[in-house]
Design an enzyme around this catalytic site. Structure first.
Site, PDB file in Angstrom:
ATOM      1  N   PHE A  55      -2.958   2.643  -0.862  1.00  0.00           N
ATOM      2  CA  PHE A  55      -2.888   3.555   0.270  1.00  0.00           C
ATOM      3  C   PHE A  55      -2.138   2.905   1.424  1.00  0.00           C
ATOM      4  O   PHE A  55      -2.305   1.720   1.698  1.00  0.00           O
ATOM      5  CB  PHE A  55      -4.292   3.928   0.757  1.00  0.00           C
ATOM      6  CG  PHE A  55      -5.056   4.758  -0.218  1.00  0.00           C
ATOM      7  CD1 PHE A  55      -4.722   6.083  -0.423  1.00  0.00           C
ATOM      8  CD2 PHE A  55      -6.108   4.221  -0.932  1.00  0.00           C
ATOM      9  CE1 PHE A  55      -5.431   6.866  -1.314  1.00  0.00           C
ATOM     10  CE2 PHE A  55      -6.814   4.986  -1.826  1.00  0.00           C
ATOM     11  CZ  PHE A  55      -6.476   6.313  -2.026  1.00  0.00           C
ATOM     12  N   ASP A  56      -1.335   3.693   2.091  1.00  0.00           N
ATOM     13  CA  ASP A  56      -0.640   3.269   3.295  1.00  0.00           C
ATOM     14  C   ASP A  56      -1.558   3.593   4.469  1.00  0.00           C
ATOM     15  O   ASP A  56      -1.847   4.750   4.727  1.00  0.00           O
ATOM     16  CB  ASP A  56       0.686   4.035   3.406  1.00  0.00           C
ATOM     17  CG  ASP A  56       1.431   3.731   4.685  1.00  0.00           C
ATOM     18  OD1 ASP A  56       1.070   2.756   5.360  1.00  0.00           O
ATOM     19  OD2 ASP A  56       2.382   4.454   4.989  1.00  0.00           O
ATOM     20  N   LYS A  57      -2.018   2.586   5.167  1.00  0.00           N
ATOM     21  CA  LYS A  57      -3.009   2.772   6.232  1.00  0.00           C
ATOM     22  C   LYS A  57      -2.361   2.966   7.600  1.00  0.00           C
ATOM     23  O   LYS A  57      -2.644   2.264   8.549  1.00  0.00           O
ATOM     24  CB  LYS A  57      -3.944   1.571   6.274  1.00  0.00           C
ATOM     25  CG  LYS A  57      -4.773   1.379   5.037  1.00  0.00           C
ATOM     26  CD  LYS A  57      -5.831   2.424   4.909  1.00  0.00           C
ATOM     27  CE  LYS A  57      -6.890   2.151   5.925  1.00  0.00           C
ATOM     28  NZ  LYS A  57      -7.945   3.058   6.020  1.00  0.00           N
ATOM     29  N   THR A  58      -1.456   3.938   7.729  1.00  0.00           N
ATOM     30  CA  THR A  58      -0.841   4.189   9.030  1.00  0.00           C
ATOM     31  C   THR A  58      -1.326   5.509   9.610  1.00  0.00           C
ATOM     32  O   THR A  58      -0.587   6.200  10.276  1.00  0.00           O
ATOM     33  CB  THR A  58       0.696   4.210   8.924  1.00  0.00           C
ATOM     34  OG1 THR A  58       1.070   5.218   7.975  1.00  0.00           O
ATOM     35  CG2 THR A  58       1.227   2.876   8.491  1.00  0.00           C
ATOM     36  N   THR A  60      -2.652   7.979   7.703  1.00  0.00           N
ATOM     37  CA  THR A  60      -2.710   9.048   6.713  1.00  0.00           C
ATOM     38  C   THR A  60      -4.112   9.198   6.140  1.00  0.00           C
ATOM     39  O   THR A  60      -4.488  10.277   5.718  1.00  0.00           O
ATOM     40  CB  THR A  60      -1.721   8.781   5.566  1.00  0.00           C
ATOM     41  OG1 THR A  60      -1.956   7.473   5.039  1.00  0.00           O
ATOM     42  CG2 THR A  60      -0.294   8.885   6.044  1.00  0.00           C
TER      43      THR A  60
END
Length: 122
Positions: A55-58, A60
């Site tokens: 997962f991209d934790k920005t 999202t």
């Protein structure tokens, strides 16, 4: 209701063929009520076969309220904050916005001829 379903399953084998899409539709509806959106029932089949997820934790998966817990730098702390504030002032990225908020009290380094170039990652 349960008796009627049992009669359909026994009397009509195609009832099982109707039950699967109905179950997928109900699952999609319940997930949507919980804030989880899927693009079609095929997504469940793909998810069932996954072995790893990254997962991209920005923002999202989170609220997008990124906070700086700590940092390490070889620079003077005020210079470091001024550089970060100056760079992020020119960016529209969600992390840049959060960094600007974290270093709002810092006097930003004045930069010239800064361009933001967005890249699409496939």
């Amino acid at each position: 209701m349960l008796n009627a379903i049992a009669v359909l399953v026994i009397a009509c084998p195609c009832a099982m063929g109707l039950a699967t899409p109905t179950a997928v539709a109900v699952g999609l509806g319940r997930a949507a009520k919980m804030g989880i959106l899927y693009k079609g029932g095929n997504t469940f089949e793909v998810l069932a076969k996954l072995q790893n997820i990254v997962f991209d934790k920005t923002g999202t998966l989170t609220t997008g309220n990124f906070k700086v817990a700590s940092y390490e730098t070889s620079l003077d702390e005020e210079n470091f904050k001024a550089i970060i504030a100056g760079l992020e002032k020119h960016s529209s990225h969600s992390l840049a916005e959060s960094l600007r908020e974290n270093f709002a009290e810092t006097t930003a380094l004045q930069l010239q001829n800064v361009q933001e170039i967005a890249e699409k990652v496939l």
